[in-house]
Motif scaffolding. Structure first.
Motif, PDB file in Angstrom:
ATOM      1  N   UNK A 120      56.474  27.905 -59.307  1.00  0.00           N
ATOM      2  CA  UNK A 120      55.370  27.154 -58.701  1.00  0.00           C
ATOM      3  C   UNK A 120      55.686  25.667 -58.811  1.00  0.00           C
ATOM      4  N   UNK A 121      56.074  25.083 -57.682  1.00  0.00           N
ATOM      5  CA  UNK A 121      56.615  23.728 -57.676  1.00  0.00           C
ATOM      6  C   UNK A 121      55.971  22.915 -56.564  1.00  0.00           C
ATOM      7  N   UNK A 122      55.622  21.671 -56.870  1.00  0.00           N
ATOM      8  CA  UNK A 122      55.169  20.717 -55.861  1.00  0.00           C
ATOM      9  C   UNK A 122      56.226  19.627 -55.736  1.00  0.00           C
ATOM     10  N   UNK A 139      57.971  31.315 -53.280  1.00  0.00           N
ATOM     11  CA  UNK A 139      58.080  31.300 -51.821  1.00  0.00           C
ATOM     12  C   UNK A 139      57.713  29.930 -51.266  1.00  0.00           C
ATOM     13  N   UNK A 140      58.455  29.500 -50.258  1.00  0.00           N
ATOM     14  CA  UNK A 140      58.178  28.235 -49.591  1.00  0.00           C
ATOM     15  C   UNK A 140      56.913  28.386 -48.759  1.00  0.00           C
ATOM     16  N   UNK A 141      55.913  27.574 -49.051  1.00  0.00           N
ATOM     17  CA  UNK A 141      54.616  27.720 -48.377  1.00  0.00           C
ATOM     18  C   UNK A 141      54.568  26.865 -47.119  1.00  0.00           C
ATOM     19  N   UNK A 142      54.219  27.489 -45.994  1.00  0.00           N
ATOM     20  CA  UNK A 142      54.174  26.803 -44.705  1.00  0.00           C
ATOM     21  C   UNK A 142      52.763  26.643 -44.163  1.00  0.00           C
ATOM     22  N   UNK A 195      47.901  24.083 -60.513  1.00  0.00           N
ATOM     23  CA  UNK A 195      48.425  24.373 -61.850  1.00  0.00           C
ATOM     24  C   UNK A 195      49.931  24.700 -61.803  1.00  0.00           C
ATOM     25  N   UNK A 196      50.753  23.783 -61.238  1.00  0.00           N
ATOM     26  CA  UNK A 196      52.191  24.075 -61.067  1.00  0.00           C
ATOM     27  C   UNK A 196      52.972  23.925 -62.367  1.00  0.00           C
TER      28      UNK A 196
END
Length: 397
Positions: free
Chosen positions: A210-212, A229-232, A333-334
């Motif tokens: 979980x990354x920003x 997963x890459x969020x689009x 919460x990353x």
């Protein structure tokens, strides 16, 4: 070589092959026993599938796994020369292009190709010429270049191939136009999302789920990795962080609205604020051109050389950015927040201010497990991410 990807849904066997490739991408080399455990298949079944992939050229043996006792099992992984991918990263004044092999090694990188980035047919044609000149000089077989991914800023739908911010000159998708013009399969992706994916697989975010990724360049944008997963988003437009309402400053953003965070935190804001303060008589050592203007690069250099005015502006932007990042941490919460983009080159001046605001405005239970770090890939994040996105697209066919 492409048959494995093009027919992946035709059989369970091909689906497993693609899953094995994705496993190698994320985890590196593995033994047949590792793969059998991962996919809940018998070792003989995995041996048969891996042998087929070796015959097809996608997988090779990497020697024996060193163990303390017993037989040393064979290690398998992706074959570097089975395919290639090109990444194109567009910046305000230049274009970076890189070539990556199937294993994910960046084997060629051409940076700082002079380019005037404008939303005009002429600029699009110049971009095509730059890419064509690059592909013409490559020594790898052209039929093994499976995909070229071009990073586009703003609102991009990678699934349909449309760009709605720039180069939207016809009803046909931009990806289709580029494919026809360049003679290769071409895909497009939002630049920040590509940078995020590059940092996820090859940078400081590797291994996190979980990354920003905060891209602070001429504009301000957000990339998200959620549960690996890459969020689009629904239409591919997720991440317009810079256009959240932030302040009643009466400054019209380039999106047409007022009060956007980007008008206070971005390269454009940096240039505007410093110019205003210099015009009001404040002193600075910034290198200016003959017309009294200065570039963002000049401002960054001045900051790193302890120019007080530039440091004050960077720290002010950092506090505002940290306040907004605190809200993101409270929501997502990353595990990791990565600060990247051109302005990340100001280093600790920006990061200390961000961290201070994050501690002040986010919940302690949320932020204590979140690390804030500078991008490891720096200005290569976009081109590396573009190459990795190109490979990812082939596996998603």
């Amino acid at each position: 070589m492409k048959s494995l990807f093009e027919n992946k849904k035709s059989s369970k066997n091909n689906q497993v092959k693609n899953q094995i490739i994705e496993y190698f991408i994320v985890n590196g080399n593995a033994t047949n026993a590792d793969l059998a455990k991962e996919f809940n298949l018998s070792v003989p079944t995995i041996v048969k599938i891996v042998n087929e992939m070796c015959d097809e050229g996608f997988v090779i043996e990497y020697g024996k796994l060193e163990t303390e006792e017993g037989r040393h099992p064979n290690l398998y992984g992706l074959s570097p020369e089975s395919g290639y991918f090109i990444g194109v990263d567009i910046n305000a004044t230049c274009v970076h292009i890189g070539l990556m092999n199937f294993r994910g090694d960046l084997i060629d990188l051409l940076t700082d190709n002079s380019y005037k980035h404008e939303n005009t047919p002429a600029a699009l044609e110049q971009l095509c010429s730059i890419i064509s000149n690059y592909t013409d000089k490559l020594s790898v077989p052209k039929e093994k270049i499976f995909d070229i991914n071009v990073n586009i800023s703003g609102r991009v739908n990678p699934d349909t191939g449309y760009s709605y911010s720039i180069f939207n000159f016809s009803e046909a998708p931009l990806a289709d136009f580029l494919s026809h013009r360049l003679g290769f399969k071409v895909t497009i992706e939002n630049d920040t999302r590509a940078m995020t994916y590059g940092e996820y697989l090859k940078g400081c975010a590797h291994g996190e789920k979980n990354v920003l990724y905060i891209n602070v360049s001429w504009g301000l944008a957000l990339g998200m990795i959620i549960e690996g997963n890459l969020y689009k988003g629904k239409s591919g437009y997720a991440g317009e962080f810079g256009h959240n309402f932030f302040v009643n400053n009466e400054i019209i953003c380039h999106c047409g609205k007022k009060g956007c965070l980007e008008t206070e935190v971005s390269g454009l804001a940096f240039v505007r604020i410093v110019k205003e303060r210099v015009s009001n008589g404040e002193s600075s050592n910034i290198q200016q051109d003959d017309k009294g203007n200065f570039s963002m690069e000049a401002l960054i250099e001045a900051t790193c050389n302890d120019d007080t005015l530039c440091i004050e502006v960077v720290e002010s932007m950092g506090r505002k950015l940290g306040q907004s990042i605190a809200g993101l941490i409270n929501i997502f919460n990353p595990e990791l927040v990565v600060i990247g983009g051109t302005l990340s080159a100001t280093g600790d001046y920006l990061m200390h201010a961000i961290k201070s605001s994050v501690l002040k405005y986010s919940l302690n239970l949320m932020n204590r497990d979140t690390k804030l770090v500078l991008s490891k890939l720096k200005d290569r994040a976009g081109v590396i991410g573009a190459c990795l996105i190109a490979r990812k697209r082939i596996l998603e066919l």
